[in-house]
Design an enzyme around this catalytic site. Structure first.
Site: not given
Length: 187
Positions: A13, A88, A127, A133, A144
């Site tokens: 996204k 969401r 990622r 992260r 998630r």
């Protein structure tokens, strides 16, 4: 043009929002980036959001709604925007509808990117390794994705029923995916 870009975490996204932003000359607004900015700068919101994100949970609606409305009201968003990571859940759809009515700026389309779960897991692991992260642990990622399937995926039906949903395969070369989106938007 006012667009939502939707799909599970890791589907691309943010990448596509940035390309669409450049193509249409409108800002890409990522709630994730807004929260990461607040985390990095240790704002009060950032400290509050950090605890949720570290557990792989979503930041509560009331915090998110306020940030989104303030951001959509900024001057650079007057001629359009691409919203990434919001809404969401059904309550956020209602909040967004109210925001857009207050601002006099109707939504044009919701773009839904799709990819298989194994592709998403692979992308997010990459990622996490590249960006370090703290919210991309295997446990947080799984949580998630489950939350997305339970709370966010059903929102696609709302936008489909409104005649606003554009579904695009999110697997392939980045430029190919971008061209598919633009073609389906008819721009």
């Amino acid at each position: 043009m006012r667009l939502l870009i939707m799909g599970p975490q890791g589907v691309g996204k943010g990448t596509q929002a940035a390309l669409l932003s450049e193509h249409y000359g409108i800002p890409a607004i990522s709630t994730g980036d807004i929260f990461r900015y607040n985390l990095k700068n240790q704002t009060e919101l950032g400290k509050e959001a950090q605890a949720y994100m570290d557990r792989g949970e979503l930041v509560p609606d009331e915090l998110t709604n306020k940030i989104v409305k303030d951001r959509l009201a900024m001057d650079d968003a007057k001629n359009g925007w691409i919203l990434d990571g919001y809404p969401r859940n059904a309550a956020q759809v209602q909040a967004l509808d109210e925001m857009l009515a207050d601002l006099g700026t109707p939504l044009d389309n919701a773009v839904a990117l799709e990819a298989a779960r194994d592709v998403l897991l692979e992308r997010m692991a990459k990622r996490a390794a590249e960006q370090g992260r703290s919210d991309d642990t295997p446990e947080a990622i799984a949580k998630r994705l489950e939350t997305y399937e339970r709370e966010t995926a059903p929102l696609l039906d709302i936008y489909e029923n409104r005649g606003m949903l554009v579904v695009v395969n999110g697997v392939g070369e980045i430029a190919e995916i971008n061209a598919r989106i633009i073609e389906q938007l008819g721009e």
